[in-house]
Structures are given as structure tokens and as C-alpha cells.
Design a protein around this motif. Structure first.
Motif, PDB file in Angstrom:
ATOM      1  N   THR A   2       0.979  -1.252   0.050  1.00 16.10           N
ATOM      2  CA  THR A   2      -0.006   0.063  -0.083  1.00 16.10           C
ATOM      3  C   THR A   2       0.872   1.147  -0.066  1.00 16.10           C
ATOM      4  N   LEU A   3       0.344   2.259  -0.528  1.00 18.29           N
ATOM      5  CA  LEU A   3       1.240   3.479  -0.776  1.00 18.29           C
ATOM      6  C   LEU A   3       0.794   4.549   0.351  1.00 18.29           C
ATOM      7  N   ALA A   7       1.426   9.984  -1.476  1.00 18.48           N
ATOM      8  CA  ALA A   7       1.950   9.286  -2.721  1.00 18.48           C
ATOM      9  C   ALA A   7       0.737   8.958  -3.695  1.00 18.48           C
ATOM     10  N   ARG A   8      -0.023   8.086  -2.784  1.00 20.77           N
ATOM     11  CA  ARG A   8      -1.505   7.636  -3.704  1.00 20.77           C
ATOM     12  C   ARG A   8      -2.137   8.833  -4.198  1.00 20.77           C
ATOM     13  N   ASP A   9      -2.301   9.987  -3.509  1.00 18.84           N
ATOM     14  CA  ASP A   9      -2.701  11.220  -4.079  1.00 18.84           C
ATOM     15  C   ASP A   9      -2.330  11.855  -5.301  1.00 18.84           C
ATOM     16  N   ARG A  10      -0.907  12.063  -5.132  1.00 14.89           N
ATOM     17  CA  ARG A  10      -0.011  12.550  -6.282  1.00 14.89           C
ATOM     18  C   ARG A  10      -0.276  11.410  -7.541  1.00 14.89           C
ATOM     19  N   LEU A  11      -0.094  10.102  -7.371  1.00 13.14           N
ATOM     20  CA  LEU A  11      -0.388   9.251  -8.505  1.00 13.14           C
ATOM     21  C   LEU A  11      -1.847   9.424  -8.995  1.00 13.14           C
TER      22      LEU A  11
END
Length: 154
Positions: A2-3, A7-11
């Protein structure tokens, strides 16, 4: 794996961006616009060539109608058709000129007619458009009246 949330929002933000979509749309639309332009050029070529072949048939029929002999009428009609097509810039792959000089055989005092039919294959292969034939055959016919009181030689 899991990120982290940052980082997940940026991706997700990178995935949702529309960057490059204009290029893809242009790549899809440009060939269609080019094909539409080629179709317009092909249609224009057919219409203008048809009008010029009509004028050539008219010139040929007039030349044949003022001739005094059958052989002279056929030769004059063919020459007038070739001259008219060349003057107007029509380049036919093959040209056929058919002359009906039976109107020269009517007795003096009666009206006769001379008819000329021109068939021309107009090239379309240089347009490089898929689905368009290599040439289009155009045919034009014109009839000219022979003067009823002029002398004629059989």
C-alpha cells in the motif's frame, strides 16, 4: 503493498490529468480531415472535367456540322475535340470520339444533325485516396444542326 496517502494522491492526480489528450485527438482527426479534403478535390475534378468535356463535344459537333464531306466531318470533329481538351488542360488516360454524320446525307432544304460523343477516362490515382478508383469515365454527347441550304458533298 500500500502506498502512503500522499503518494497515492499524487499518483491519482497524475492519472487524472488531460495532458496529451489534444495530441491524441489531433492524431485521430487529421487523417479524417485529409480524406475529406481529397474527396472534395476528387468531386471538383469530376465536375470541372465533365463541364470541359461537354464543351469539347460541343466544339467537335460544331466543327463536324460545318464540314462538307463525311470523312472531313469525322476528321474535323476528332481534331476539334483533341484541341479543345488540350486547350482546357484535360489529360485523359484514353479518349474516344464517336461521330454520327448521317445528317449530312439529308437532301438540301431539310435540316440534318451531326452528333458527337466523347468518352474520356479522367485520372484519380494521383489523389492517393483509399477506395477511389484509378480513373473515372466521363461521357458527353452534343448534337449540332447542319445548315439546310448549304452545299454538301457526299
Amino acid at each position: 503493498m500500500t502506498l502512503p496517502s500522499r503518494a497515492r494522491d499524487r499518483l491519482l492526480a497524475l492519472v487524472r490529468q488531460d495532458r496529451g489528450s489534444e495530441t491524441i485527438a489531433a492524431a485521430i482527426v487529421t487523417p479524417l480531415l485529409i480524406m475529406l479534403l481529397c474527396l472534395a478535390i476528387a468531386g471538383g475534378r469530376i465536375v470541372t472535367s465533365g463541364a470541359k468535356i461537354d464543351a469539347a463535344a460541343e466544339d467537335a459537333a460544331r466543327a463536324a456540322s460545318i464540314s462538307r464531306t463525311y470523312t472531313g466531318a469525322q476528321a474535323e470533329a476528332s481534331a476539334a475535340a483533341a484541341r479543345s481538351l488540350a486547350d482546357q488542360g484535360i489529360h485523359c488516360a484514353s479518349v474516344s470520339t464517336s461521330v454520327d454524320v448521317s445528317g449530312l446525307a439529308v437532301p438540301l432544304g431539310q435540316v440534318g444533325t451531326v452528333s458527337v460523343t466523347i468518352t474520356c477516362d479522367v485520372a484519380m490515382a494521383d489523389l492517393l485516396l483509399p477506395g477511389v478508383p484509378g480513373s473515372k469515365t466521363l461521357t458527353s454527347r452534343f448534337t449540332s444542326v447542319v445548315d439546310a441550304y448549304r452545299s454538301r458533298e457526299g
